[in-house]
Design a protein around this motif. Structure first.
Motif, PDB file in Angstrom:
ATOM      1  N   CYS A   1       2.115   9.655 -18.118  1.00  0.00           N
ATOM      2  CA  CYS A   1       1.676  10.771 -17.901  1.00  0.00           C
ATOM      3  C   CYS A   1       3.613  11.764 -17.198  1.00  0.00           C
ATOM      4  CB  CYS A   1       0.457  10.433 -16.335  1.00  0.00           C
ATOM      5  SG  CYS A   1      -0.721   9.552 -16.963  1.00  0.00           S
ATOM      6  N   ILE A   2       2.534  13.114 -17.200  1.00  0.00           N
ATOM      7  CA  ILE A   2       3.188  13.784 -16.880  1.00  0.00           C
ATOM      8  C   ILE A   2       3.878  14.112 -15.565  1.00  0.00           C
ATOM      9  CG2 ILE A   2       4.411  16.357 -15.574  1.00  0.00           C
ATOM     10  CD1 ILE A   2       3.950  15.820 -18.683  1.00  0.00           C
ATOM     11  N   ALA A   3       4.924  13.828 -15.141  1.00  0.00           N
ATOM     12  CA  ALA A   3       5.220  13.239 -13.794  1.00  0.00           C
ATOM     13  C   ALA A   3       5.524  14.486 -13.002  1.00  0.00           C
ATOM     14  CB  ALA A   3       7.098  12.706 -14.163  1.00  0.00           C
ATOM     15  N   ARG A   4       5.678  14.604 -12.141  1.00  0.00           N
ATOM     16  CA  ARG A   4       5.466  15.539 -10.692  1.00  0.00           C
ATOM     17  C   ARG A   4       7.345  16.146 -10.961  1.00  0.00           C
ATOM     18  NH1 ARG A   4       0.857  16.957  -7.700  1.00  0.00           N
ATOM     19  NH2 ARG A   4       0.195  14.956  -7.661  1.00  0.00           N
ATOM     20  N   LEU A  52       0.455  -1.002   0.081  1.00  0.00           N
ATOM     21  CA  LEU A  52       0.074  -0.270   0.248  1.00  0.00           C
ATOM     22  C   LEU A  52       0.614   1.379  -0.023  1.00  0.00           C
ATOM     23  CD1 LEU A  52      -2.927  -1.689   2.629  1.00  0.00           C
ATOM     24  CD2 LEU A  52      -2.936  -0.767   0.318  1.00  0.00           C
ATOM     25  N   SER A  53       1.688   0.179   0.975  1.00  0.00           N
ATOM     26  CA  SER A  53       2.813   2.260   0.807  1.00  0.00           C
ATOM     27  C   SER A  53       3.373   2.508  -0.488  1.00  0.00           C
ATOM     28  CB  SER A  53       3.495   2.681   2.024  1.00  0.00           C
ATOM     29  OG  SER A  53       4.739   3.071   1.532  1.00  0.00           O
ATOM     30  N   LEU A  54       4.140   1.256  -1.349  1.00  0.00           N
ATOM     31  CA  LEU A  54       4.717   1.741  -2.711  1.00  0.00           C
ATOM     32  C   LEU A  54       3.628   1.645  -3.769  1.00  0.00           C
ATOM     33  CD1 LEU A  54       6.060   0.915  -4.968  1.00  0.00           C
ATOM     34  CD2 LEU A  54       5.903  -1.333  -4.518  1.00  0.00           C
ATOM     35  N   ARG A  55       2.394   1.644  -3.468  1.00  0.00           N
ATOM     36  CA  ARG A  55       1.293   2.080  -4.039  1.00  0.00           C
ATOM     37  C   ARG A  55       0.850   3.770  -3.965  1.00  0.00           C
ATOM     38  NH1 ARG A  55      -2.085   0.836  -8.364  1.00  0.00           N
ATOM     39  NH2 ARG A  55      -1.623  -1.119  -8.416  1.00  0.00           N
ATOM     40  N   SER A  56       0.927   4.214  -2.812  1.00  0.00           N
ATOM     41  CA  SER A  56       0.781   5.439  -2.595  1.00  0.00           C
ATOM     42  C   SER A  56       1.382   6.018  -3.001  1.00  0.00           C
ATOM     43  CB  SER A  56       0.159   5.419  -1.505  1.00  0.00           C
ATOM     44  OG  SER A  56       0.671   6.794  -0.905  1.00  0.00           O
ATOM     45  N   TYR A  57       3.228   5.963  -3.320  1.00  0.00           N
ATOM     46  CA  TYR A  57       3.975   6.441  -3.132  1.00  0.00           C
ATOM     47  C   TYR A  57       4.292   6.694  -4.818  1.00  0.00           C
ATOM     48  CZ  TYR A  57       8.857   6.873  -6.103  1.00  0.00           C
ATOM     49  OH  TYR A  57       9.774   7.197  -7.001  1.00  0.00           O
ATOM     50  N   ALA A  90       1.311   9.428  -6.284  1.00  0.00           N
ATOM     51  CA  ALA A  90       1.832  10.403  -5.900  1.00  0.00           C
ATOM     52  C   ALA A  90       2.717  11.374  -6.964  1.00  0.00           C
ATOM     53  CB  ALA A  90       2.450  10.727  -4.448  1.00  0.00           C
ATOM     54  N   THR A  91       3.640  10.057  -7.935  1.00  0.00           N
ATOM     55  CA  THR A  91       4.449  10.771  -9.027  1.00  0.00           C
ATOM     56  C   THR A  91       3.842  11.010  -9.933  1.00  0.00           C
ATOM     57  OG1 THR A  91       5.096   8.198  -9.525  1.00  0.00           O
ATOM     58  CG2 THR A  91       6.676   9.164  -7.793  1.00  0.00           C
ATOM     59  N   ILE A  92       2.644  11.177  -9.770  1.00  0.00           N
ATOM     60  CA  ILE A  92       1.954  11.470 -11.523  1.00  0.00           C
ATOM     61  C   ILE A  92       1.144  12.667 -10.873  1.00  0.00           C
ATOM     62  CG2 ILE A  92      -0.419  11.111 -13.057  1.00  0.00           C
ATOM     63  CD1 ILE A  92       0.841   8.052 -12.515  1.00  0.00           C
TER      64      ILE A  92
END
Length: 215
Positions: free
Chosen positions: A147-150, A122-127, A130-132
Motif C-alpha cells: 500500500c502507498i505509504a504516507r 496496541l501503540s505499535l499497531r496504531s503506528y 497510521a503509516t499507510i
C-alpha cells in the motif's frame, strides 16, 4: 483491507513480536491468530482458509521504495535514486506462516524476538496502520499486499528507520538515528537483548539465528 488480529485471544500481560534483519531489509512480525486470506489475481482477497494449521500465523510489516520493490527499477542507478531522492514508499503487509528471516536469501540474517506489553503492542499497531496512506493495494506479491505509504523513501527514512520507529512505539529503548545502516541497527537490537537479560523489565527480548533451536 488489512487483516486484523483477534485480540481477545491474546495473553493480557505480554505479546511476542519478531524483528527480521537480512543484508538490506528489515521486517517486523506480529504473531496473530487470524485466518489466512488468499490473494486473487486482481488484487482482491478471496475467502479465508479455515484448515487447521500447526504453525502460528504472522502478520508482517515492512517499508520499501515502490520503484525498487514493485517496479524492479534496480541496479546502481536504482540505489542512487532510492537513497538520494525522496521517492514514493510502500508499506508491505503480509500474512505468513514463517518470518522474513526464514524466507529471505540475502545473508547475513538475524531474528530478534521481543516480549512487549499489551499497551506497547496496541501503540505499535496504531503506528503501523497510521503509516499507510490508503489500504487499497498498488501491488500484490504472494501473500503480501503493498500500500502507498504516507512518507517518502530516502536515505534518512528507509526500512530500518520504519522498523525502529515501530519498536520505539512499542516501548523499546532504540534510536532511529543509529538505524541508518544495517550494522548500526543490529547493534542496537543486540544491546537491547543484553540489557533485558541483565535487567528484566516491562519489555524484553531474545535473539537467535534462523534454523537454531531457540528461534
Amino acid at each position: 483491507m488489512i487483516v486484523s488480529p483477534n485480540l481477545e485471544r491474546r495473553p493480557c500481560d505480554s505479546v511476542s513480536i519478531v524483528v527480521s534483519l537480512d543484508a538490506a531489509h528489515s521486517m517486523i512480525a506480529l504473531p496473530v491468530e487470524a485466518p489466512v486470506f488468499h490473494v486473487g489475481g486482481n488484487h482482491g482477497v478471496t475467502e479465508p482458509d479455515s484448515a487447521p494449521r500447526d504453525r502460528p500465523v504472522h502478520e508482517e510489516w515492512g517499508f520499501a521504495e515502490r520503484a525498487w520493490y514493485l517496479e524492479k527499477r534496480q541496479g546502481f542507478t536504482g540505489v542512487l535514486r532510492a537513497l538520494l531522492w525522496p521517492t514514493e514508499g510502500v508499506v508491505e503487509v503480509g500474512i505468513h506462516e514463517s518470518i522474513w528471516a526464514e524466507r529471505t536469501q540475502k545473508p547475513p540474517v538475524e531474528a530478534f524476538r521481543f516480549q512487549i506489553s499489551e499497551v506497547g503492542y496496541l501503540s505499535l499497531r496504531s503506528y503501523l496502520r497510521a503509516t499507510i496512506a490508503s489500504e487499497e493495494p498498488v501491488g500484490v506479491v504472494g501473500n503480501s499486499r503493498f500500500c502507498i505509504a504516507r512518507s517518502p523513501y530516502h536515505l534518512f527514512h528507509h526500512c530500518h528507520h520504519y522498523t525502529a520507529k515501530g519498536l520505539r512505539e512499542a516501548g523499546l529503548p532504540i534510536s532511529t538515528r543509529v538505524a541508518l545502516t544495517r550494522n548500526g541497527f543490529a547493534r542496537q537490537l543486540r544491546r537491547i537483548m543484553s540489557l533485558s537479560m541483565r535487567y528484566p523489565v516491562r519489555s524484553h527480548s531474545s535473539h537467535s539465528l534462523p534454523g537454531s533451536s531457540n528461534l
